[in-house]
Enzyme design. Structure first.
Site, short mmCIF file in Angstrom:
data_model
loop_
_atom_site.label_atom_id
_atom_site.label_comp_id
_atom_site.label_asym_id
_atom_site.label_seq_id
_atom_site.Cartn_x
_atom_site.Cartn_y
_atom_site.Cartn_z
N ASN A 9 0.87 -1.18 0.00
CA ASN A 9 0.00 0.00 0.00
C ASN A 9 0.91 1.23 0.00
O ASN A 9 1.49 1.56 1.02
CB ASN A 9 -0.90 -0.04 1.24
CG ASN A 9 -1.73 1.22 1.39
OD1 ASN A 9 -1.79 2.06 0.48
ND2 ASN A 9 -2.37 1.38 2.54
N LYS A 11 0.16 4.26 -0.29
CA LYS A 11 -0.46 5.44 0.33
C LYS A 11 -0.25 6.69 -0.55
O LYS A 11 -0.20 6.56 -1.77
CB LYS A 11 0.06 5.63 1.76
CG LYS A 11 -0.10 4.34 2.59
CD LYS A 11 0.14 4.52 4.06
CE LYS A 11 -0.04 3.18 4.77
NZ LYS A 11 0.09 3.27 6.21
N HIS A 96 -9.38 1.38 5.20
CA HIS A 96 -8.08 1.53 5.86
C HIS A 96 -8.24 2.48 7.05
O HIS A 96 -9.02 3.44 6.98
CB HIS A 96 -7.05 2.08 4.87
CG HIS A 96 -5.66 1.99 5.41
ND1 HIS A 96 -5.17 2.91 6.30
CD2 HIS A 96 -4.67 1.07 5.22
CE1 HIS A 96 -3.93 2.57 6.63
NE2 HIS A 96 -3.60 1.46 5.98
N GLU A 98 -6.54 4.85 8.07
CA GLU A 98 -6.30 6.27 7.75
C GLU A 98 -7.54 6.88 7.10
O GLU A 98 -7.83 8.07 7.29
CB GLU A 98 -5.06 6.39 6.84
CG GLU A 98 -3.78 6.14 7.63
CD GLU A 98 -2.67 5.47 6.86
OE1 GLU A 98 -2.71 5.44 5.61
OE2 GLU A 98 -1.73 4.96 7.51
N GLU A 166 -5.07 -4.54 10.88
CA GLU A 166 -4.02 -3.54 11.03
C GLU A 166 -4.24 -2.77 12.33
O GLU A 166 -5.04 -1.83 12.36
CB GLU A 166 -4.04 -2.56 9.85
CG GLU A 166 -3.81 -3.21 8.51
CD GLU A 166 -3.27 -2.21 7.49
OE1 GLU A 166 -2.24 -2.49 6.88
OE2 GLU A 166 -3.87 -1.12 7.33
N GLY A 172 3.00 2.55 10.75
CA GLY A 172 3.96 3.63 10.55
C GLY A 172 4.70 4.04 11.81
O GLY A 172 5.36 5.06 11.85
N SER A 212 3.86 -2.00 10.30
CA SER A 212 5.31 -2.09 10.48
C SER A 212 5.89 -3.46 10.13
O SER A 212 6.81 -3.95 10.80
CB SER A 212 5.72 -1.67 11.90
OG SER A 212 5.35 -0.31 12.13
P1 13P Z 1 3.31 0.50 7.68
O1 13P Z 1 3.80 -0.80 7.09
O2 13P Z 1 4.02 1.70 7.16
O3 13P Z 1 3.23 0.43 9.18
O4 13P Z 1 1.79 0.67 7.16
C1 13P Z 1 0.91 -0.38 7.27
C2 13P Z 1 -0.32 -0.05 6.52
O5 13P Z 1 -1.07 0.83 6.90
C3 13P Z 1 -0.58 -0.78 5.27
O6 13P Z 1 -1.86 -0.54 4.80
#
Ligand code: 13P
Length: 250
Positions: A9, A11, A96, A98, A166, A172, A212
């Site tokens: 992803n 983003k 997601h 976010e 997640e 992140g 992560s």
């Molecule tokens: P990270 O791997 O940067 O922690 O992000 C995970 C994520 O949100 C994948 O959709």
């Protein structure tokens, strides 16, 4: 045996040219060595066409990061499932954290999107996960189970669905859930799916872990019985790291 699925992803990262370069690097490094696992990459909307061209003749699947639940209309800034299909997107990430946190998505809108995507024949990766506050408050199970039940409301066939667990506190932040912490939630999600759809369907459903994931921790996470791959953020922006994670699943 469930085939593992690893999706990058990206983003809100990479211009069109940069995205094309990253996709080329991933493709080159993977070669034809992805037989053991399903692989997808999810660039931002503007780069879908370019990345689609790069991976056209490969087994890598083109994935979108979001969609709207209507076919068309006055929804400024939104993109419909049919538009994604016209770019040969095979799959879409829905709900997601976010999107839930910054763009007001709720279990209800997630459910509308899931149903629309499935009705159009598109594969769905539906994301669920608890915040740090919820984990510390001991309500992880209730939150995640609720998101699964609400997100899948009136979905009768799980054939096109992948779930992604997640934990928000692990995204992140560099803080990965331990394999045991993740497995506990994955097992509980599968138990919910058994309750909703029965053993057979639950046995086929793939549940990815995200938060992560790195080359150094991917193998131990993917070795857990209910973890069927990963949804990778930061590490998917580096071809070497993403390919190493794919290999850990394959
Ligand atoms: P990270 O791997 O940067 O922690 O992000 C995970 C994520 O949100 C994948 O959709």
């Amino acid at each position: 045996m469930r085939k593992k699925i690893v999706v990058g992803n990206w983003k809100m990262n990479k211009t069109v040219a940069e995205a094309g370069e990253l996709a080329s690097a991933i493709l080159e490094q993977l070669g034809d060595g992805i037989v053991g696992c399903e692989v997808g990459i999810a660039p931002a909307f503007p780069a879908l066409t370019e990345v689609g061209k790069v991976i056209e003749r490969s087994d890598i699947r083109l994935v979108a990061q979001n969609c709207h639940y209507e076919d068309d209309g006055a929804y400024t800034g939104e993109v419909s499932v049919r538009m994604l299909e016209s770019l040969r997107c095979a799959c879409v990430i829905i709900g997601h954290s976010e999107r839930r946190q910054y763009f007001g998505e709720t279990d209800h809108t997630v459910n509308l999107k899931v149903r629309k995507a499935l009705a159009e024949g598109m594969q769905v990766i539906m994301c669920v996960g608890e915040t740090l506050e919820e984990r510390e408050g001991g309500v992880t199970d209730r939150i995640v189970t609720g998101q699964v039940r609400e997100g899948l409301k009136e979905v009768s066939d799980l054939g096109g669905v992948v779930l992604a667990y997640e934990p928000v506190w692990a995204i992140g932040t560099g803080k990965t859930a331990t394999p045991e912490q993740a497995e506990e939630v994955h097992a509980s999600i599968r138990a919910t799916i058994i309750d909703m759809y029965g053993e057979l369907t639950a046995g086929h459903l793939r549940i990815q872990y995200g938060g992560s994931v790195k080359p150094s921790n991917a193998a131990e996470l993917f070795a857990m019985p209910n973890i069927d791959g990963g949804l990778i953020g930061g590490a998917s922006l580096k071809a070497d790291d993403f390919v190493a994670i794919v290999r850990a699943a394959g």
